[in-house]
Design an enzyme around this catalytic site. Structure first.
Site, mmCIF file in Angstrom:
data_model
loop_
_atom_site.group_PDB
_atom_site.id
_atom_site.type_symbol
_atom_site.label_atom_id
_atom_site.label_comp_id
_atom_site.label_asym_id
_atom_site.label_seq_id
_atom_site.Cartn_x
_atom_site.Cartn_y
_atom_site.Cartn_z
ATOM 1 N N ASP A 63 0.829 -1.210 0.000
ATOM 2 C CA ASP A 63 0.000 0.000 0.000
ATOM 3 C C ASP A 63 0.866 1.263 0.000
ATOM 4 O OD1 ASP A 63 -2.032 -1.900 0.389
ATOM 5 O OD2 ASP A 63 -2.007 -1.608 2.558
ATOM 6 N N GLU A 292 -11.469 0.341 -2.400
ATOM 7 C CA GLU A 292 -10.652 0.747 -1.270
ATOM 8 C C GLU A 292 -9.429 1.532 -1.749
ATOM 9 O OE1 GLU A 292 -9.536 -2.911 0.636
ATOM 10 O OE2 GLU A 292 -7.810 -3.202 -0.667
#
Length: 524
Positions: A63, A292
């Site tokens: 991420d 997301e």
């Protein structure tokens, strides 16, 4: 297949007619052109003779959120990982793992009972296990921004213990290297009627609003309320600060921040425009669909909202999608002018990258997602993401690709990891761009399938063809803009000469249409 000259000549005549009707600048195709042997077109995909390589990052940051300070790029990721680089290729690890001596995140453990009071092990503030339902502490998806008013680097991140028991927090530091000093909690999610008193929700909204809006029965209404994770922060063109966040659950939300403090500015309720006084404005998603990792970047007159679909495992269909708006808080729409709110979402959003295989890569890339983005000082734009590989492993690595914006203002991600390529602003000669390409279409599916190359010919007379489709292509003189039409689909994009994974120079194109991305690479 085109197995006779008659079939090929008929195709060329048809392409010429299409070009003439479309008003293309190129001369119409000529079936008697002696420089092109149409009967010799080979549609066999054979990449065995192309050298392979691996532009390894030397780090593992999941991420990754990117920040540039001076001549150094930083990426911050989940599980308290961070790295830095001078060239966006080779990364030096500067933090990794849940350790009290973590040099970037370590200070969080000295205030453990506060930082993890909500989403961690039971504490004095949350002595029961009702909130976290047995989960331990996790630190996910940080984002760092330099707050100009505070004169500090501010890290926004989430602590979480279950799939929606989460807490947005923030910390500050004088340098981007850390350690970031934990400052407090901002937004909570996953609370129940029993545990809401351990949050700050009732400091912002009335009990009537909370109990009528945030619960399904006595539990958290995760279908319409967000999961408080995956924050990212940006300045808009007017100097306002915003935080976008969310994962699955009730969708992606945005809140304004006070630049003097870094704290949330809670808005007034506006049901008509999907604005909640605690959580902020709903931008897209909901109904616990797989959206997301939001990140917003301003470029070329638009705010681009990047998100990831699918699940993050190698075969989970993880991928990058993008929407855009002329305002920081929306409405964000895709290439078809649509926004997904709950329900099915695979058809919504321009799919920039998914699972794919290309010449020169050692193994196919899979689960390319949870990206950040960067507008560099030299005018280049980058997508920074993590990828897994087609190697039966969940190991992951950060990658950085340059993207160019097409004539219609949509980002086109270049096929290979950036290695310093610079697009020619005045375009390329037709002899450099016409030829035989390995092409992939990313499609819009959310699945484990890998986009494999097919052969595409861009012929000098303006005809385009694969083994299964016929069409045309154009290039805009004096620029790098191009289009390619195959069957009933038209893609608008860019040409760029760049190195492949093995360092071989190739001509590449990236084009988008109907929320699909096509990439092509040509050798020789």
């Amino acid at each position: 297949m085109r197995n006779t000259i008659t079939r090929v000549l008929a195709f060329v005549l048809q392409a010429a007619l299409l070009l003439a009707m479309a008003g293309c600048a190129d001369d119409p195709a000529d079936p008697t052109d002696p420089t092109i042997d149409y009967s010799a077109l080979d549609f066999t995909v054979d990449m065995s003779g192309i050298p392979t390589g691996n532009v390894s990052s030397n780090a593992s940051v999941h991420d990754p959120s990117v920040l540039k300070v001076g001549d150094t790029y930083y990426i911050y990721g989940s599980h308290m990982a961070a790295a830095k680089s001078k060239d966006l290729k080779s990364w030096q690890r500067i933090a990794d793992g849940y350790k009290s001596h973590n040099p970037v995140f370590g200070q969080i453990y000295s205030v453990y009972d506060q930082a993890f009071a909500w989403s961690g092990a039971p504490s004095s503030l949350n002595p029961t296990d009702d909130a976290n339902k047995g989960g331990g502490e996790h630190v996910w998806a940080p984002d760092v921004i330099y707050n100009k008013a505070m004169g500090k680097y501010v890290m926004y991140y989430c602590t979480t213990s279950t799939w929606n028991t989460s807490n947005l927090c923030y910390g500050v530091c004088d340098t981007p290297d850390g350690p970031f000093e934990w400052q407090g909690n901002l937004i909570y999610s996953g609370f129940t009627e029993k545990t809401i008193q351990h949050t700050n929700v009732l400091d912002v909204v009335s009990e009537d609003h909370a109990y009528s809006t945030y619960f399904r029965g006595s539990g958290y209404n995760y279908k319409t309320c967000p999961n408080a994770i995956d924050p990212s922060v940006f300045y808009d063109q007017e100097g306002k600060m915003w935080m976008v966040y969310g994962s699955w659950s009730g969708g992606i939300y945005i809140l304004e921040l006070d630049p003097n403090t870094g704290l949330v500015i809670h808005p007034e309720e506006d049901k008509e425009n999907d604005v909640d006084p605690y959580f902020g404005k709903l931008l897209l998603g909901g109904d616990h669909k797989s959206i997301e990792g939001p990140y917003i970047l301003y470029a070329e007159g638009y705010y681009y909202l990047f998100v990831s679909y699918g699940t993050l495992t190698r075969e989970g269909g993880y991928q990058i999608r993008v929407f855009r708006s002329d305002k920081p808080n929306g409405q964000y729409v895709d290439m078809n002018g649509k926004t997904p709110y709950g329900g099915g979402h695979a058809a919504f959003g321009l799919k920039m990258s998914g699972n794919y295989n290309l010449p020169s890569v050692v193994r196919a890339y899979m689960a390319t997602g949870h990206n950040s983005a960067l507008a560099d000082e030299d005018g280049k734009y980058y997508v920074v993401y993590h990828t897994r590989f087609n190697n039966n492993s969940e190991a992951h690595s950060p990658r950085v690709h340059q993207f160019l914006v097409n004539k219609e203002g949509w980002p086109c991600m270049l096929p290979y990891q950036t290695q310093g390529e610079t697009v020619s602003e005045t375009g390329y000669a037709k002899s450099l761009v016409a030829g035989r390409y390995y092409m992939i279409n990313q499609g819009t599916a959310i699945d484990a399938e890998i986009a494999e190359p097919v052969i595409l010919y861009l012929l000098e007379n303006g005809a385009a063809c694969t083994a299964d489709a016929e069409g045309t292509w154009t290039m805009e003189e004096g620029s790098y803009y191009m289009t390619v039409t195959l069957g009933d689909k038209t893609f608008s994009g860019v040409f760029c000469m760049m190195p492949d994974e093995a360092g071989n120079t190739c001509m590449a194109f990236s084009a988008v249409g109907g929320n699909e991305s096509v990439w092509g690479v040509r050798y020789g």
